[in-house]
Scaffold this active site. Structure first.
Site, short mmCIF file in Angstrom:
data_model
loop_
_atom_site.label_atom_id
_atom_site.label_comp_id
_atom_site.label_asym_id
_atom_site.label_seq_id
_atom_site.Cartn_x
_atom_site.Cartn_y
_atom_site.Cartn_z
N GLY A 133 -9.08 52.21 57.22
CA GLY A 133 -9.98 52.10 56.09
C GLY A 133 -9.48 51.32 54.90
O GLY A 133 -10.26 51.00 54.00
N ASP A 134 -8.20 50.96 54.84
CA ASP A 134 -7.69 50.19 53.70
C ASP A 134 -6.51 49.33 54.14
O ASP A 134 -5.43 49.37 53.54
CB ASP A 134 -7.29 51.13 52.56
CG ASP A 134 -7.13 50.38 51.23
OD1 ASP A 134 -7.74 49.31 51.07
OD2 ASP A 134 -6.40 50.88 50.35
N VAL A 135 -6.72 48.54 55.19
CA VAL A 135 -5.67 47.65 55.69
C VAL A 135 -5.56 46.45 54.76
O VAL A 135 -6.53 45.71 54.57
CB VAL A 135 -5.99 47.18 57.13
CG1 VAL A 135 -4.91 46.23 57.64
CG2 VAL A 135 -6.14 48.38 58.06
N ASN A 139 -0.36 47.65 51.65
CA ASN A 139 -0.14 48.86 52.44
C ASN A 139 0.70 48.59 53.68
O ASN A 139 0.63 49.34 54.67
CB ASN A 139 -1.48 49.48 52.83
CG ASN A 139 -2.16 50.17 51.66
OD1 ASN A 139 -1.52 50.51 50.68
ND2 ASN A 139 -3.46 50.37 51.76
#
Length: 259
Positions: A133-135, A139
């Site tokens: 969901g937040d690549v 990160n």
């Protein structure tokens, strides 16, 4: 994982956000199979955390437990709940991928190898029933062997709930998510395609003008241009295979992206 809390000597702060912060630590004594002196990363929430922050940290613990031992993903050491939750993972000594990209374009073999690391991590995550969901490069951190590890699983959701839109970072959202539609593993792969191209060219693909980058509709418009995006047009040293891999990952139809 032991219920006994590890004894940790805390060092410098590694990073902080709106909900919490991460400290570097050193195990003061052996813990499970880890010897004394092992470096760890300790995530804590700020004082009086909101329910959303508590839920995100609890979800991250659930995901780490589900993928425990998987390569290219954080290695869980210890987690505690309550009013002062703590998440302890193995420390990664390498730089953040954002810093690596900002230092200049990577040669194609290295960019492809790091993308393969991330694809391996995503495959393990998806196989365990979750999508990230937040690549994004912020990160991702490198370990001591120049391998990429995908971090920050607080936005992860079960795949069976992939019809629920989730928040994320606009520059790395898939077109279906820019339009307010569902997420899922294909959205993670679209983000991977953007990162792969950004590593090799030094610039984020499919980005709107600076003054429009806060607008989801602007990013949605640029996503419609994905079929015409060819990394080797920016750097002719990139191979036709590289262009093909990026094109597959950035396919506008989520069902046509690689599994």
């Amino acid at each position: 994982m032991s219920v006994k809390e590890p004894q940790i000597d805390f060092g410098e702060e590694l990073g902080a956000g709106t909900t919490g912060f991460v400290m570097r630590g050193t195990l003061r004594e052996p813990y499970e199979d880890l010897p004394a002196g092992t470096q760890v990363a300790v995530k804590r929430l700020h004082a009086d955390p909101e329910d959303a922050a508590l839920s995100a940290l609890a979800r991250e613990v659930d995901v780490l437990a589900a993928i425990r031992g998987a390569a290219r993903l954080p290695q869980l050491v210890f987690a505690s709940g309550g009013t002062h939750p703590m998440l302890v993972t193995r420390f990664l000594p390498g730089p953040c991928l954002r810093d690596v990209i900002d230092a200049g374009p990577l040669v194609e073999p290295r960019a492809r190898r790091l993308a393969e690391d991330l694809a391996e991590g995503l495959a393990a995550l998806h196989d365990a029933g979750w999508w990230h969901g937040d690549v994004k490069p912020e990160n991702v951190r490198l370990d001591g062997r120049d391998s990429a590890v995908l971090l920050d699983l607080g936005f992860a959701q079960p795949i069976e709930r992939s019809q629920d839109p989730a928040s994320g970072s606009l520059p790395y959202l898939a077109p279906e998510r820019c339009a307010g539609g569902p997420g899922g593993p294909p959205a993670d792969l679209f983000a991977l395609g953007l990162i792969l191209a950004e590593m090799a060219t030094g610039s984020l693909p499919l980005a709107p003008r600076e003054d429009e980058r806060h607008l989801p509709d602007a990013w949605l418009q640029t996503r419609s241009e994905a079929a015409a995006y060819v990394p080797s047009s920016l750097d002719p040293r990139l191979s036709p295979l590289f262009d093909l891999v990026v094109a597959d990952l950035l396919h506008p139809d989520p069902d046509r992206r690689p599994v």
